[in-house]
Design a protein around this motif. Structure first.
Motif, PDB file in Angstrom:
ATOM      1  N   ARG A   9       0.823  -1.213   0.000  1.00 35.45           N
ATOM      2  CA  ARG A   9       0.000   0.000   0.000  1.00 35.45           C
ATOM      3  C   ARG A   9       0.857   1.263   0.000  1.00 35.45           C
ATOM      4  O   ARG A   9       0.625   2.195  -0.783  1.00 35.45           O
ATOM      5  N   THR A  10       1.870   1.293   0.852  1.00 40.74           N
ATOM      6  CA  THR A  10       2.732   2.471   0.938  1.00 40.74           C
ATOM      7  C   THR A  10       3.454   2.724  -0.377  1.00 40.74           C
ATOM      8  O   THR A  10       3.500   3.859  -0.874  1.00 40.74           O
ATOM      9  N   THR A  70       1.191   3.997  -3.216  1.00 41.91           N
ATOM     10  CA  THR A  70       0.896   5.420  -3.029  1.00 41.91           C
ATOM     11  C   THR A  70       2.089   6.281  -3.433  1.00 41.91           C
ATOM     12  O   THR A  70       1.941   7.300  -4.125  1.00 41.91           O
ATOM     13  N   GLY A 102      -3.872   7.761  -6.257  1.00 43.72           N
ATOM     14  CA  GLY A 102      -2.885   7.523  -5.210  1.00 43.72           C
ATOM     15  C   GLY A 102      -3.503   7.629  -3.827  1.00 43.72           C
ATOM     16  O   GLY A 102      -3.178   6.845  -2.920  1.00 43.72           O
ATOM     17  N   PHE A 103      -4.415   8.568  -3.645  1.00 42.82           N
ATOM     18  CA  PHE A 103      -5.089   8.720  -2.358  1.00 42.82           C
ATOM     19  C   PHE A 103      -6.098   7.597  -2.127  1.00 42.82           C
ATOM     20  O   PHE A 103      -6.313   7.173  -0.989  1.00 42.82           O
ATOM     21  N   LEU A 147      -4.081   4.749  -0.790  1.00 42.97           N
ATOM     22  CA  LEU A 147      -3.657   5.020   0.580  1.00 42.97           C
ATOM     23  C   LEU A 147      -4.786   4.776   1.580  1.00 42.97           C
ATOM     24  O   LEU A 147      -4.563   4.221   2.663  1.00 42.97           O
TER      25      LEU A 147
END
Length: 416
Positions: free
Chosen positions: A97-98, A101, A199-200, A203
């Motif tokens: 996930r990191t 993003t 991208g958000f 996240l």
């Protein structure tokens, strides 16, 4: 005693209920996770192939020579190769996930900035930055998918890789016409905004793995470096490099070659390449699903797909009319992308899901070396010879090398 037995039964029932609930949640959520990484891969790939769809007309307005039309594509993949090595390791350390993003947010910014390009050097620098930003999206997806899919991993990989085919369809169907109406600069700015927004989404909504997954949170650097000595991974890296030499090379030059050689309008050429993408869309999940079936050899499937890729490239090289291109393009698309989910599943099997990020990162770095070099190689061949067939022969060398490499992959890679 009865009370104790009842208590014991309650505890056992409670554990069973919790495990069942967790399993049901994981079974449902895994499709959400797959959709998030699939959409991220889709946007990333649209960003990278958008230039190819307008290279011929826009390149002329920027004063680029024919041989340099692939320079922006090569610049992107140089950055992409460098980022894959680092991104794969960081994915295993920080989580999918990191890293997803961290890939999408800067990619959105740089794609937006590419809309302000007015010179060759500026475009190369921005495309290099775009490639470097996007480098972790693939390894992040390859980390997330094995965590949520086990027996049907090949099917999941096939669905995941449809993102690249759909990206080809969308880019070729939308970008040329949108650019004609609103300008190519505004096209890239729009793509940048959408990529940044996703991208958000990643996240906020993406989960790294099921709650009941007991794998260690962190892998040692020694284990990751040990992957570089894995014989099967080395061979799969070579095979994928050969395959993507032709896949990306054709994606970068397919439109321009038809436009330059036969005077086909950019919108029509884009429509032909869109049909190429439709063939890939159908083939990838189908071949991924077949590779999951008991008794099916993923090694043999890879060899046959790559061999068929060579043949259809040569057939496409002998085409000269719009009708012929429309007929062959979907078949070429099926084989030019169909081998990918099968190779990706083998990479995951060879490393195990705990090291899936690092193995995907460094093998994809090798794969993308072919992507980085082939657009310039094809541009050089076509620029000097103006031969459509020689350009396609140059591409066909890659999957032929891949076929030879696959004969050395072990027949007994365990499916984790």
């Amino acid at each position: 005693m009865e009370k104790n037995l009842a208590s014991s039964g309650d505890v056992s029932s409670g554990v069973w209920t919790a495990e069942t609930s967790a399993g049901t949640e994981a079974s449902s959520y895994r499709w959400v996770a797959l959709f998030i990484v699939w959409a991220a891969f889709l946007l990333s790939y649209i960003d990278r192939v958008a230039w190819s769809t307008v290279a011929a007309p826009v390149g002329a307005s920027l004063g680029l020579e024919v041989a340099l039309l692939g320079a922006f594509v090569t610049a992107f993949y140089v950055g992409y190769v460098l980022a894959n090595v680092v991104g794969g390791i960081l994915t295993d350390l920080l989580g999918g996930r990191t890293m997803l993003t961290l890939a999408l947010l800067p990619l959105g910014v740089f794609t937006f900035c590419f809309g302000f390009t007015h010179s060759l050097m500026t475009g190369i620098v921005i495309q290099l930055a775009m490639g470097f930003a996007a480098g972790a999206d693939y390894s992040a997806g390859m980390k997330i998918i094995p965590a949520w899919f086990t027996r049907d991993r090949g099917r999941a990989m096939g669905i995941y890789t449809t993102a690249t085919s759909l990206a080809v369809i969308i880019a070729n169907a939308v970008v040329p016409s949108f650019s004609a109406q609103h300008g190519w600069s505004n096209t890239f700015r729009m793509l940048g905004v959408v990529t940044f927004a996703w991208g958000f989404v990643a996240l906020l909504l993406l989960k790294n793995r099921p709650a009941n997954d007991s794998q260690p949170a962190r892998n040692s650097v020694k284990e990751m470096l040990g992957l570089l000595r894995n014989r099967n991974l080395i061979i799969l890296a070579i095979a994928g490099c050969g395959g993507l030499w032709a896949t990306v090379g054709f994606g970068a030059w397919g439109n321009a070659l038809m436009t330059r050689q036969y005077g086909i309008a950019p919108v029509v050429a884009g429509s032909i390449i869109a049909s190429f993408g439709i063939g890939a869309m159908i083939a990838k999940p189908t071949l991924g699903w077949i590779s999951d079936l008991p008794g099916v050899s993923r090694k043999l499937m890879s060899i046959l797909c790559l061999l068929a890729f060579v043949v259809t490239l040569l057939v496409f090289g002998n085409c000269s009319t719009t009708a012929q291109f429309y007929l062959v393009a979907p078949i070429l698309g099926a084989f030019s992308f169909g081998y990918l989910p099968v190779l990706m599943a083998q990479v995951s099997d060879a490393s195990g899901k705990r090291l899936a990020g690092a193995s995907a990162g460094w093998t994809n770095a090798v794969w993308q070396m072919g992507s980085a070099v082939s657009p310039l190689a094809v541009g050089h061949v076509y620029g000097n010879t103006h031969s459509f067939m020689l350009a396609l022969l140059t591409l066909a060398v890659g999957p032929l090398v891949g076929v030879c490499a696959m004969f050395f992959v072990s027949k007994h890679i365990a499916r984790e």
